[in-house]
Scaffold this motif. Structure first.
Motif, PDB file in Angstrom:
ATOM      1  N   LEU A 107      -3.950  -0.054 -18.719  1.00 27.66           N
ATOM      2  CA  LEU A 107      -2.998  -0.918 -18.972  1.00 27.66           C
ATOM      3  C   LEU A 107      -2.556  -1.526 -17.484  1.00 27.66           C
ATOM      4  N   SER A 108      -2.457  -0.837 -16.532  1.00 27.78           N
ATOM      5  CA  SER A 108      -2.243  -1.454 -15.526  1.00 27.78           C
ATOM      6  C   SER A 108      -2.958  -2.634 -14.943  1.00 27.78           C
ATOM      7  N   GLY A 109      -4.232  -2.740 -15.394  1.00 24.58           N
ATOM      8  CA  GLY A 109      -5.127  -4.162 -15.199  1.00 24.58           C
ATOM      9  C   GLY A 109      -4.677  -5.041 -15.874  1.00 24.58           C
ATOM     10  N   VAL A 110      -4.145  -5.122 -17.019  1.00 25.30           N
ATOM     11  CA  VAL A 110      -3.624  -6.221 -17.848  1.00 25.30           C
ATOM     12  C   VAL A 110      -2.191  -6.598 -17.219  1.00 25.30           C
ATOM     13  N   PHE A 111      -1.346  -5.723 -16.565  1.00 26.15           N
ATOM     14  CA  PHE A 111      -0.188  -5.855 -15.563  1.00 26.15           C
ATOM     15  C   PHE A 111      -0.458  -6.644 -14.672  1.00 26.15           C
ATOM     16  N   ILE A 112      -1.763  -6.447 -13.787  1.00 29.12           N
ATOM     17  CA  ILE A 112      -1.988  -7.062 -12.506  1.00 29.12           C
ATOM     18  C   ILE A 112      -2.501  -8.415 -13.013  1.00 29.12           C
ATOM     19  N   TYR A 113      -3.256  -8.694 -13.945  1.00 28.05           N
ATOM     20  CA  TYR A 113      -3.507  -9.814 -14.438  1.00 28.05           C
ATOM     21  C   TYR A 113      -2.249 -10.820 -14.725  1.00 28.05           C
ATOM     22  N   LEU A 114      -1.256 -10.272 -15.258  1.00 32.03           N
ATOM     23  CA  LEU A 114      -0.194 -11.275 -15.696  1.00 32.03           C
ATOM     24  C   LEU A 114       0.730 -11.425 -14.599  1.00 32.03           C
ATOM     25  N   SER A 115       0.506 -10.735 -13.292  1.00 29.72           N
ATOM     26  CA  SER A 115       1.671 -10.777 -12.223  1.00 29.72           C
ATOM     27  C   SER A 115       1.656 -12.096 -11.814  1.00 29.72           C
ATOM     28  N   ALA A 116       2.883 -12.617 -11.753  1.00 25.92           N
ATOM     29  CA  ALA A 116       3.156 -13.902 -11.148  1.00 25.92           C
ATOM     30  C   ALA A 116       3.583 -14.091  -9.848  1.00 25.92           C
ATOM     31  N   GLY A 117       4.177 -12.977  -9.195  1.00 29.64           N
ATOM     32  CA  GLY A 117       4.643 -13.204  -7.820  1.00 29.64           C
ATOM     33  C   GLY A 117       4.298 -11.906  -7.127  1.00 29.64           C
ATOM     34  N   PHE A 118       4.668 -11.780  -5.958  1.00 30.27           N
ATOM     35  CA  PHE A 118       4.454 -10.524  -5.135  1.00 30.27           C
ATOM     36  C   PHE A 118       5.041  -9.297  -5.610  1.00 30.27           C
ATOM     37  N   LYS A 119       6.334  -9.475  -6.108  1.00 25.62           N
ATOM     38  CA  LYS A 119       7.075  -8.244  -6.326  1.00 25.62           C
ATOM     39  C   LYS A 119       6.390  -7.868  -7.747  1.00 25.62           C
ATOM     40  N   THR A 120       5.884  -8.669  -8.700  1.00 25.26           N
ATOM     41  CA  THR A 120       5.421  -8.135  -9.937  1.00 25.26           C
ATOM     42  C   THR A 120       4.162  -7.540  -9.688  1.00 25.26           C
ATOM     43  N   VAL A 121       3.322  -8.088  -8.576  1.00 28.46           N
ATOM     44  CA  VAL A 121       1.788  -7.486  -8.493  1.00 28.46           C
ATOM     45  C   VAL A 121       2.289  -6.116  -7.887  1.00 28.46           C
ATOM     46  N   SER A 122       3.274  -6.100  -6.992  1.00 32.03           N
ATOM     47  CA  SER A 122       3.428  -4.731  -6.502  1.00 32.03           C
ATOM     48  C   SER A 122       3.842  -3.708  -7.396  1.00 32.03           C
ATOM     49  N   PHE A 123       4.534  -4.172  -8.458  1.00 33.82           N
ATOM     50  CA  PHE A 123       4.987  -3.215  -9.609  1.00 33.82           C
ATOM     51  C   PHE A 123       3.649  -2.721 -10.140  1.00 33.82           C
ATOM     52  N   SER A 124       2.831  -3.712 -10.554  1.00 32.77           N
ATOM     53  CA  SER A 124       1.629  -3.449 -11.245  1.00 32.77           C
ATOM     54  C   SER A 124       0.679  -2.425 -10.556  1.00 32.77           C
ATOM     55  N   PHE A 125       0.585  -2.814  -9.205  1.00 32.47           N
ATOM     56  CA  PHE A 125      -0.219  -1.578  -8.404  1.00 32.47           C
ATOM     57  C   PHE A 125       0.556  -0.218  -8.375  1.00 32.47           C
ATOM     58  N   PHE A 126       1.735  -0.241  -8.563  1.00 28.26           N
ATOM     59  CA  PHE A 126       2.706   0.964  -8.553  1.00 28.26           C
ATOM     60  C   PHE A 126       2.155   1.549  -9.823  1.00 28.26           C
ATOM     61  N   ILE A 127       2.067   0.892 -10.969  1.00 23.23           N
ATOM     62  CA  ILE A 127       1.598   1.637 -12.350  1.00 23.23           C
ATOM     63  C   ILE A 127       0.337   2.150 -12.160  1.00 23.23           C
ATOM     64  N   LEU A 128      -0.535   1.255 -11.606  1.00 24.47           N
ATOM     65  CA  LEU A 128      -1.750   1.837 -11.294  1.00 24.47           C
ATOM     66  C   LEU A 128      -2.139   3.101 -10.562  1.00 24.47           C
ATOM     67  N   TYR A 129      -1.235   3.287  -9.624  1.00 22.06           N
ATOM     68  CA  TYR A 129      -1.451   4.609  -8.659  1.00 22.06           C
ATOM     69  C   TYR A 129      -0.474   5.468  -9.462  1.00 22.06           C
ATOM     70  N   LEU A 130       0.238   5.218 -10.299  1.00 17.34           N
ATOM     71  CA  LEU A 130       0.784   6.472 -11.331  1.00 17.34           C
ATOM     72  C   LEU A 130      -0.522   7.042 -11.839  1.00 17.34           C
ATOM     73  N   LEU A 164       0.637  -1.309  -0.013  1.00 18.26           N
ATOM     74  CA  LEU A 164       0.095   0.018   0.003  1.00 18.26           C
ATOM     75  C   LEU A 164       0.909   1.214   0.157  1.00 18.26           C
ATOM     76  N   ALA A 165       2.007   1.344   0.864  1.00 23.33           N
ATOM     77  CA  ALA A 165       2.919   2.559   0.672  1.00 23.33           C
ATOM     78  C   ALA A 165       3.750   2.537  -0.717  1.00 23.33           C
ATOM     79  N   LEU A 166       3.911   1.494  -1.350  1.00 23.30           N
ATOM     80  CA  LEU A 166       4.260   1.517  -2.907  1.00 23.30           C
ATOM     81  C   LEU A 166       3.392   2.281  -3.722  1.00 23.30           C
ATOM     82  N   ASN A 167       2.002   1.676  -3.357  1.00 25.66           N
ATOM     83  CA  ASN A 167       0.855   2.403  -4.040  1.00 25.66           C
ATOM     84  C   ASN A 167       0.975   3.746  -4.090  1.00 25.66           C
ATOM     85  N   SER A 168       1.176   4.416  -2.670  1.00 25.08           N
ATOM     86  CA  SER A 168       1.173   5.782  -2.550  1.00 25.08           C
ATOM     87  C   SER A 168       2.322   6.451  -2.907  1.00 25.08           C
ATOM     88  N   PHE A 169       3.362   5.683  -3.102  1.00 23.13           N
ATOM     89  CA  PHE A 169       4.673   6.323  -3.746  1.00 23.13           C
ATOM     90  C   PHE A 169       4.315   6.342  -5.207  1.00 23.13           C
TER      91      PHE A 169
END
Length: 415
Positions: free
Chosen positions: A91-114, A55-60
């Motif tokens: 586009l972030s929705g597609v990234f979230i769907y394709l996320s394979a691990g916690f790091k990649t889902v965190s990155f995808s949420f980071f893109i969403l919050y951008l 959640l902090a990464l989302n805020s970042f």
């Protein structure tokens, strides 16, 4: 002449639809995470601190977007800035769907919050230019649409995740793709509309140098940061709290979050005129204090007082739109700069706030466990959620100082 008036009126309708529709999409993108987080945590075996870090990464990501969106708006226009935000969110929705691990889902949420951060600044600039009369009321109505989608988002998200597609359920991945695809819809009216240029009225000029020296600007940052971190933390943590502390099922907890946003939505619809009547600073001071009291009372009462978590939405709802109205009125010149300054610093507070909540939960749990408490996990959750209520009370206290400063300078906006 008649044709020109007709075109102007039609353009105004398009602009209003973009602002209202943008806030509607924003509410969905922010608040479908409540039912998804317990499932994400279970799928990746994440700790409370890791969820706090997510959640902090989302805020970042949100913070980073806030730092350049006003500049981007000046360069390519608020129309294309808003369009870019909608595209990034989809586009972030597609990234979230394709996320394979916690790091990649965190990155995808980071893109969403951008995308979310860009959208929030863009919508703030749009609204400041479009709603030049009854600003407090109109901004609260705009944010009513955020509250509307936020109200139904947890229930819809919990339901959609159970939809059967092929051999299995749609799940949290498919749910995110579906909801974030809605971000493409407001692009359609954007392509056919003309946005007004910034008006240069009498009032304070907003520049980063001037704002850094302005005590009122820093008090506004404090009020907004404390209020919004409390508001956003409820969306991120309430379902997790109810599921783990009271053993509620996911749908029951999602319904309580939806009830919170129902009160939240109705407050923005009906309390906007009150903020214009009694004054921006005074109204925030009263209502944010009410929210904090409700939250802390709910924790002290226990499960029987759970309805107070929802009722707290009445108070916290008006903080963001009312502060945006204050910024538009106090800094009519370069409003985008004032919004960027304020929301960027608010983003820093959001990063710290969400991470702190996760740390407080885990820290209190460990300390309680060391003292032999049988329900140490519940104690940790209560301390973490109590921090959310404390933030709302501190928002009220900060607003008292804002009120006194504006009163001293004879600049009680909206009174």
């Amino acid at each position: 002449m008649q044709s020109t008036k007709s075109n102007t009126k039609w353009n105004q309708y398009l602009l209003i639809s973009i602002v209202f529709g943008g806030f509607l999409i924003f509410g969905f993108s922010e608040n479908i995470k409540g039912p998804a987080i317990p499932l994400i945590q279970a799928d990746f075996h994440a700790s409370q601190t890791q969820i706090g870090l997510l959640l902090a990464l989302n805020s970042f990501g949100y913070l980073l977007a806030c730092s350049y969106t006003s500049w981007m708006s000046d360069k390519i226009g608020v129309k294309w800035t808003g369009t870019s935000a909608f595209l990034i969110m989809a586009l972030s929705g597609v990234f979230i769907y394709l996320s394979a691990g916690f790091k990649t889902v965190s990155f995808s949420f980071f893109i969403l919050y951008l995308g979310n951060g860009m959208l929030e600044i863009a919508l703030g600039i749009m609204a400041a230019r479009i709603f030049t009369r009854n600003t407090g009321t109109m901004l609260n109505i705009s944010h009513f649409f955020y509250g509307l989608s936020s109200t139904v988002a947890p229930m819809f998200a919990a339901s959609v995740m159970d939809w059967q597609v092929g051999a299995g359920a749609l799940g949290w991945r498919g749910m995110y793709v579906l909801f974030l695809a809605l971000s493409l819809l407001p692009i359609i009216p954007s392509l056919f509309s003309k946005f007004p240029a910034e008006e240069h009225e009498d009032g304070e000029t907003a520049s980063f140098k001037a704002l850094m020296k302005d005590r009122v600007a820093w008090l506004i940052v404090a009020v907004l940061s404390l209020g919004v971190v409390s508001e956003m933390a409820i969306g991120g943590w309430l379902i997790n709290f109810l599921v783990q502390a009271y053993n509620w099922d996911l749908k029951q907890a999602s319904n309580m979050l939806s009830l919170f946003f129902l009160f939240f939505m109705l407050a923005r619809l009906f309390l906007g005129p009150i903020t214009d009547k009694i004054g921006i600073a005074l109204s925030i001071m009263i209502f944010s204090g009410f929210s904090g009291i409700c939250t802390l009372a709910a924790i002290l009462i226990g499960e029987k007082g759970a309805i107070l978590y929802a009722i707290s939405g009445i108070g916290i709802a008006i903080v963001y739109p009312t502060i945006m109205a204050l910024l538009a009125k106090r800094y009519p010149k370069k409003t985008g700069t004032a919004i960027t300054f304020t929301v960027t610093l608010m983003g820093i507070a959001s990063v710290i706030g969400n991470f702190l909540i996760g740390l407080i939960i885990d820290g209190a749990r460990i300390i309680a466990g060391n003292f032999g408490a049988a329900n140490s996990a519940v104690i940790g959750l209560k301390f973490g959620y109590g921090f959310i209520g404390l933030l709302a009370l501190l928002c009220s206290v900060s607003c008292y100082f804002l009120y006194k400063t504006l009163e001293k300078n004879k600049k009680i906006i909206g009174e």
